[in-house]
Design a protein around this motif. Structure first.
Motif, PDB file in Angstrom:
ATOM      1  N   LYS A   6       0.836  -1.209   0.000  1.00 56.37           N
ATOM      2  CA  LYS A   6       0.000   0.000   0.000  1.00 56.37           C
ATOM      3  C   LYS A   6       0.873   1.263   0.000  1.00 56.37           C
ATOM      4  CE  LYS A   6      -3.557   2.307   2.700  1.00 56.37           C
ATOM      5  NZ  LYS A   6      -4.398   2.246   3.903  1.00 56.37           N
ATOM      6  N   THR A   7       1.914   1.266   0.817  1.00 50.56           N
ATOM      7  CA  THR A   7       2.814   2.424   0.878  1.00 50.56           C
ATOM      8  C   THR A   7       3.581   2.578  -0.433  1.00 50.56           C
ATOM      9  OG1 THR A   7       3.018   2.194   3.271  1.00 50.56           O
ATOM     10  CG2 THR A   7       4.750   3.444   2.140  1.00 50.56           C
ATOM     11  N   ALA A   8       4.086   1.483  -0.967  1.00 52.06           N
ATOM     12  CA  ALA A   8       4.829   1.530  -2.236  1.00 52.06           C
ATOM     13  C   ALA A   8       3.955   2.066  -3.367  1.00 52.06           C
ATOM     14  CB  ALA A   8       5.360   0.145  -2.593  1.00 52.06           C
ATOM     15  N   LEU A   9       2.699   1.662  -3.384  1.00 54.28           N
ATOM     16  CA  LEU A   9       1.783   2.150  -4.417  1.00 54.28           C
ATOM     17  C   LEU A   9       1.523   3.638  -4.250  1.00 54.28           C
ATOM     18  CD1 LEU A   9      -0.763  -0.811  -4.435  1.00 54.28           C
ATOM     19  CD2 LEU A   9       1.032  -0.336  -6.131  1.00 54.28           C
ATOM     20  N   SER A  10       1.406   4.087  -3.012  1.00 56.21           N
ATOM     21  CA  SER A  10       1.215   5.509  -2.741  1.00 56.21           C
ATOM     22  C   SER A  10       2.396   6.328  -3.255  1.00 56.21           C
ATOM     23  CB  SER A  10       1.039   5.733  -1.237  1.00 56.21           C
ATOM     24  OG  SER A  10       1.047   7.099  -0.921  1.00 56.21           O
ATOM     25  N   ILE A  11       3.588   5.828  -3.030  1.00 56.94           N
ATOM     26  CA  ILE A  11       4.800   6.527  -3.482  1.00 56.94           C
ATOM     27  C   ILE A  11       4.796   6.687  -4.993  1.00 56.94           C
ATOM     28  CG2 ILE A  11       7.323   6.289  -3.698  1.00 56.94           C
ATOM     29  CD1 ILE A  11       7.173   4.857  -0.900  1.00 56.94           C
ATOM     30  N   HIS A  12       4.324   5.671  -5.703  1.00 52.74           N
ATOM     31  CA  HIS A  12       4.315   5.689  -7.169  1.00 52.74           C
ATOM     32  C   HIS A  12       3.029   6.268  -7.761  1.00 52.74           C
ATOM     33  CE1 HIS A  12       8.066   3.646  -8.221  1.00 52.74           C
ATOM     34  NE2 HIS A  12       7.928   3.066  -7.044  1.00 52.74           N
ATOM     35  N   GLY A  13       2.077   6.655  -6.907  1.00 51.23           N
ATOM     36  CA  GLY A  13       0.841   7.251  -7.399  1.00 51.23           C
ATOM     37  C   GLY A  13      -0.070   6.266  -8.103  1.00 51.23           C
ATOM     38  N   VAL A  14      -0.049   5.002  -7.667  1.00 58.53           N
ATOM     39  CA  VAL A  14      -0.875   3.953  -8.268  1.00 58.53           C
ATOM     40  C   VAL A  14      -1.989   3.601  -7.285  1.00 58.53           C
ATOM     41  CG1 VAL A  14      -0.870   1.577  -9.154  1.00 58.53           C
ATOM     42  CG2 VAL A  14       1.114   3.047  -9.530  1.00 58.53           C
ATOM     43  N   SER A  15      -3.215   3.456  -7.773  1.00 59.93           N
ATOM     44  CA  SER A  15      -4.330   3.096  -6.896  1.00 59.93           C
ATOM     45  C   SER A  15      -4.135   1.684  -6.357  1.00 59.93           C
ATOM     46  CB  SER A  15      -5.661   3.179  -7.652  1.00 59.93           C
ATOM     47  OG  SER A  15      -5.805   2.080  -8.535  1.00 59.93           O
ATOM     48  N   GLN A  16      -4.749   1.422  -5.225  1.00 64.66           N
ATOM     49  CA  GLN A  16      -4.611   0.093  -4.619  1.00 64.66           C
ATOM     50  C   GLN A  16      -5.202  -1.001  -5.502  1.00 64.66           C
ATOM     51  OE1 GLN A  16      -5.491  -0.440  -0.450  1.00 64.66           O
ATOM     52  NE2 GLN A  16      -5.156   1.745  -0.088  1.00 64.66           N
ATOM     53  N   THR A  17      -6.352  -0.751  -6.089  1.00 68.13           N
ATOM     54  CA  THR A  17      -6.988  -1.766  -6.936  1.00 68.13           C
ATOM     55  C   THR A  17      -6.086  -2.128  -8.106  1.00 68.13           C
ATOM     56  OG1 THR A  17      -9.182  -0.941  -6.339  1.00 68.13           O
ATOM     57  CG2 THR A  17      -9.024  -2.302  -8.321  1.00 68.13           C
ATOM     58  N   THR A  18      -5.604  -1.126  -8.804  1.00 72.02           N
ATOM     59  CA  THR A  18      -4.705  -1.360  -9.939  1.00 72.02           C
ATOM     60  C   THR A  18      -3.402  -1.971  -9.465  1.00 72.02           C
ATOM     61  OG1 THR A  18      -5.667   0.471 -11.171  1.00 72.02           O
ATOM     62  CG2 THR A  18      -3.467  -0.240 -11.836  1.00 72.02           C
ATOM     63  N   GLY A  19      -2.853  -1.455  -8.380  1.00 73.15           N
ATOM     64  CA  GLY A  19      -1.570  -1.922  -7.872  1.00 73.15           C
ATOM     65  C   GLY A  19      -1.565  -3.379  -7.472  1.00 73.15           C
ATOM     66  N   TYR A  20      -2.604  -3.814  -6.776  1.00 75.26           N
ATOM     67  CA  TYR A  20      -2.660  -5.220  -6.376  1.00 75.26           C
ATOM     68  C   TYR A  20      -2.810  -6.129  -7.597  1.00 75.26           C
ATOM     69  CZ  TYR A  20      -2.493  -4.512  -1.369  1.00 75.26           C
ATOM     70  OH  TYR A  20      -2.066  -4.214  -0.103  1.00 75.26           O
ATOM     71  N   ALA A  21      -3.562  -5.689  -8.602  1.00 76.50           N
ATOM     72  CA  ALA A  21      -3.685  -6.466  -9.841  1.00 76.50           C
ATOM     73  C   ALA A  21      -2.337  -6.561 -10.549  1.00 76.50           C
ATOM     74  CB  ALA A  21      -4.732  -5.840 -10.758  1.00 76.50           C
ATOM     75  N   LEU A  22      -1.605  -5.443 -10.604  1.00 77.52           N
ATOM     76  CA  LEU A  22      -0.275  -5.451 -11.230  1.00 77.52           C
ATOM     77  C   LEU A  22       0.703  -6.313 -10.430  1.00 77.52           C
ATOM     78  CD1 LEU A  22       0.024  -1.668 -12.196  1.00 77.52           C
ATOM     79  CD2 LEU A  22      -0.290  -3.605 -13.756  1.00 77.52           C
ATOM     80  N   ALA A  23       0.601  -6.281  -9.121  1.00 75.18           N
ATOM     81  CA  ALA A  23       1.485  -7.098  -8.278  1.00 75.18           C
ATOM     82  C   ALA A  23       1.255  -8.580  -8.536  1.00 75.18           C
ATOM     83  CB  ALA A  23       1.264  -6.776  -6.803  1.00 75.18           C
ATOM     84  N   LYS A  24       0.005  -8.984  -8.655  1.00 66.70           N
ATOM     85  CA  LYS A  24      -0.312 -10.392  -8.924  1.00 66.70           C
ATOM     86  C   LYS A  24       0.271 -10.841 -10.254  1.00 66.70           C
ATOM     87  CE  LYS A  24      -4.504 -10.573  -6.199  1.00 66.70           C
ATOM     88  NZ  LYS A  24      -5.962 -10.693  -6.188  1.00 66.70           N
ATOM     89  N   ARG A  25       0.357  -9.918 -11.214  1.00 70.75           N
ATOM     90  CA  ARG A  25       0.898 -10.252 -12.541  1.00 70.75           C
ATOM     91  C   ARG A  25       2.398  -9.986 -12.649  1.00 70.75           C
ATOM     92  NH1 ARG A  25      -3.880  -7.263 -14.464  1.00 70.75           N
ATOM     93  NH2 ARG A  25      -2.461  -5.640 -15.154  1.00 70.75           N
TER      94      ARG A  25
END
Length: 75
Positions: free
Chosen positions: A20-39
């Motif tokens: 969650k913190t890493a996504l905030s730093i990069h300006g990525v939403s949590q929904t998108t970020g978790y999907a990208l992390a899974k891939r």
């Protein structure tokens, strides 16, 4: 409250942080970020520990082209 992520603030996170913190730093939403992390499609390394994602701070700094300290390992 929105955090302003300066290089010093990111370095101050320590060795690892949560996704969650890493996504905030990069300006990525949590929904998108978790999907990208899974891939495996984020610009920084993400480690899965059981059901939890953790991110090496050195990887975040490298993705942002910020010099890392010698004490922070890059995953």
């Amino acid at each position: 409250m929105t955090t302003i992520w300066t290089p010093e603030a990111v370095k101050g996170l320590g060795v690892i942080t949560d996704l969650k913190t890493a996504l905030s730093i990069h300006g990525v939403s949590q929904t998108t970020g978790y999907a990208l992390a899974k891939r495996g499609e984020l610009p920084f390394p993400v480690l899965r520990l059981g059901r939890k994602y953790v991110v090496p701070v050195a990887g975040i700094l490298a993705a942002l082209n910020i010099d890392t300290d010698e004490s922070l390992p890059v995953a």
